[in-house]
Design a protein around this motif. Structure first.
Motif, short mmCIF file in Angstrom:
data_model
loop_
_atom_site.label_atom_id
_atom_site.label_comp_id
_atom_site.label_asym_id
_atom_site.label_seq_id
_atom_site.Cartn_x
_atom_site.Cartn_y
_atom_site.Cartn_z
N GLU A 78 0.82 -1.21 0.00
CA GLU A 78 0.00 0.00 0.00
C GLU A 78 0.86 1.26 0.00
O GLU A 78 1.74 1.43 0.86
CB GLU A 78 -0.91 0.01 1.23
CG GLU A 78 -1.86 1.19 1.28
CD GLU A 78 -2.73 1.17 2.51
OE1 GLU A 78 -3.68 1.99 2.58
OE2 GLU A 78 -2.49 0.34 3.42
N THR A 197 -10.92 -6.84 0.81
CA THR A 197 -10.07 -5.72 0.40
C THR A 197 -10.88 -4.45 0.19
O THR A 197 -12.10 -4.48 0.04
CB THR A 197 -9.32 -6.05 -0.90
OG1 THR A 197 -10.26 -6.21 -1.96
CG2 THR A 197 -8.49 -7.31 -0.75
N ILE A 202 -6.29 -3.68 -1.28
CA ILE A 202 -5.49 -3.86 -0.07
C ILE A 202 -6.36 -4.57 0.98
O ILE A 202 -7.45 -4.09 1.31
CB ILE A 202 -4.99 -2.52 0.48
CG1 ILE A 202 -4.12 -1.80 -0.56
CG2 ILE A 202 -4.23 -2.72 1.78
CD1 ILE A 202 -2.87 -2.55 -0.97
N PRO A 203 -5.92 -5.73 1.51
CA PRO A 203 -6.72 -6.44 2.51
C PRO A 203 -6.92 -5.60 3.78
O PRO A 203 -5.99 -4.97 4.27
CB PRO A 203 -5.88 -7.68 2.81
CG PRO A 203 -5.02 -7.87 1.61
CD PRO A 203 -4.71 -6.48 1.13
N ARG A 204 -8.16 -5.60 4.27
CA ARG A 204 -8.50 -4.90 5.50
C ARG A 204 -9.00 -5.84 6.59
O ARG A 204 -8.98 -5.51 7.77
CB ARG A 204 -9.55 -3.82 5.23
CG ARG A 204 -9.11 -2.73 4.25
CD ARG A 204 -7.84 -2.04 4.70
NE ARG A 204 -7.44 -0.96 3.79
CZ ARG A 204 -6.24 -0.38 3.82
NH1 ARG A 204 -5.32 -0.78 4.70
NH2 ARG A 204 -5.95 0.58 2.97
#
Length: 320
Positions: A78, A197, A202-204
């Motif tokens: 990120e 994501t 982006i994985p959250r």
């Protein structure tokens, strides 16, 4: 020679090279694989004339990262930022649309030949210390057509630095079954968890697989529009197997060893010349591992780490 004169240049002795550099062709029985100098990539793999991976032309670079190997991270970081010993590191932004650093540091690097036989090749490239990644490491990729005519790949990272180096390894093959329309194929992935994501991929968080991300019972490619990392894979005899199958019973199988606890599934609608293309990407960690720590490993100085994956083919007759 005067300042305005032009020196004689040697006549070319060979045709221009492919955009991906030297092509290493491996053969064993009815199996043929082509490996590229660029990114130690898998340009094609076929059995008995049946193409099992997506490919591309001589004058093209790998579309959508087709077949490339990935180090020292897979997928994305990120904003290209992470923190090392309290100091912010800034990697080059290589996915401008989402402001991420994508697919490691060797995607545009030519690998050096270490050794080659009729049915194997070994390539290696050095990652030099640089802004955002102050470590020196070597990424070696060994391809082999095994006795059972399956393709076997070993990726090894060696740390030549004086400090532990963080890493994730991965690869980016796209699977197919000859000329069968990809959208009619069925993909099966025995994974229990998906990474959730944001719009920048982006994985959250994580969650149990459901809907389009649930491939446990198989899902027709035409019905899935997905770009997701899966984990909690089912391993049998040390391997997780992901199957792309046709109605006639033929199958292409991508397997990964237990060092690879993640697989990324991407159904593309923009692969050149194809209505659908399916990337099945074995990874030791997911996107943004340098920040989340998920799947991230730290390699001590002087040590190495290897992951293995491969591709097998089962024709409609059930033979090999």
């Amino acid at each position: 020679m005067t300042a305005s004169s032009t020196p004689d240049l040697p006549a070319p002795t060979s045709p221009p090279s492919c955009a991906t550099g030297h092509q290493y062709e491996l053969r064993r029985g009815d199996a043929v694989a082509v490996v590229t100098e660029l990114a130690a990539g898998l340009r094609s793999f076929s059995r008995a004339g049946v193409l099992l991976t997506e490919t591309y032309g001589d004058d093209e670079i790998p579309p959508g990262g087709a077949g490339i190997t990935l180090a020292p991270w897979a997928n994305r970081v990120e904003d290209g930022q992470w923190v090392l010993d309290g100091s912010k590191q800034q990697l080059d932004i290589t996915e401008v649309a989402r402001n991420n650093a994508s697919h490691g540091l060797l995607r545009n690097t030519g690998y050096t030949l270490l050794g080659q036989s009729e049915h194997s090749v070994s390539l290696e490239a050095t990652i030099f210390p640089q802004h955002g990644y102050p470590f020196r490491a070597r990424h070696r990729v060994d391809y082999e057509l095994a006795e059972d005519l399956g393709l076997r790949v070993r990726q090894t990272l060696a740390n030549d630095s004086a400090a532990p180096a963080p890493f994730v390894l991965g690869a980016h093959p796209y699977l197919r079954l000859g000329e069968a329309p990809v959208e009619e194929l069925v993909l099966t992935v025995a994974a229990g968890t998906r990474l959730v994501t944001d719009e920048r991929l982006i994985p959250r968080s994580s969650a149990p697989v459901e809907g389009d991300a649930d491939f446990r019972a198989g899902g027709r490619v035409a019905d899935r529009a997905i770009d997701v990392a899966l984990t909690d894979l089912r391993f049998e005899a040390g391997k997780a197997r992901h199957v792309l199958a046709a109605a006639d019973g033929s199958q292409v199988v991508l397997w990964q060893d237990e060092s690879c606890r993640y697989v990324h599934i991407y159904v593309s609608t923009v692969y050149p010349g194809r209505t659908r293309a399916v990337a099945v990407e074995p990874m030791t960690g997911p996107a943004n591992a340098f920040n989340s720590g998920d799947g991230l490993r730290w390699l001590p100085p002087g040590e190495s780490f290897s992951m293995e994956w491969g591709i097998d083919y089962l024709p409609a007759t059930g033979g090999r």
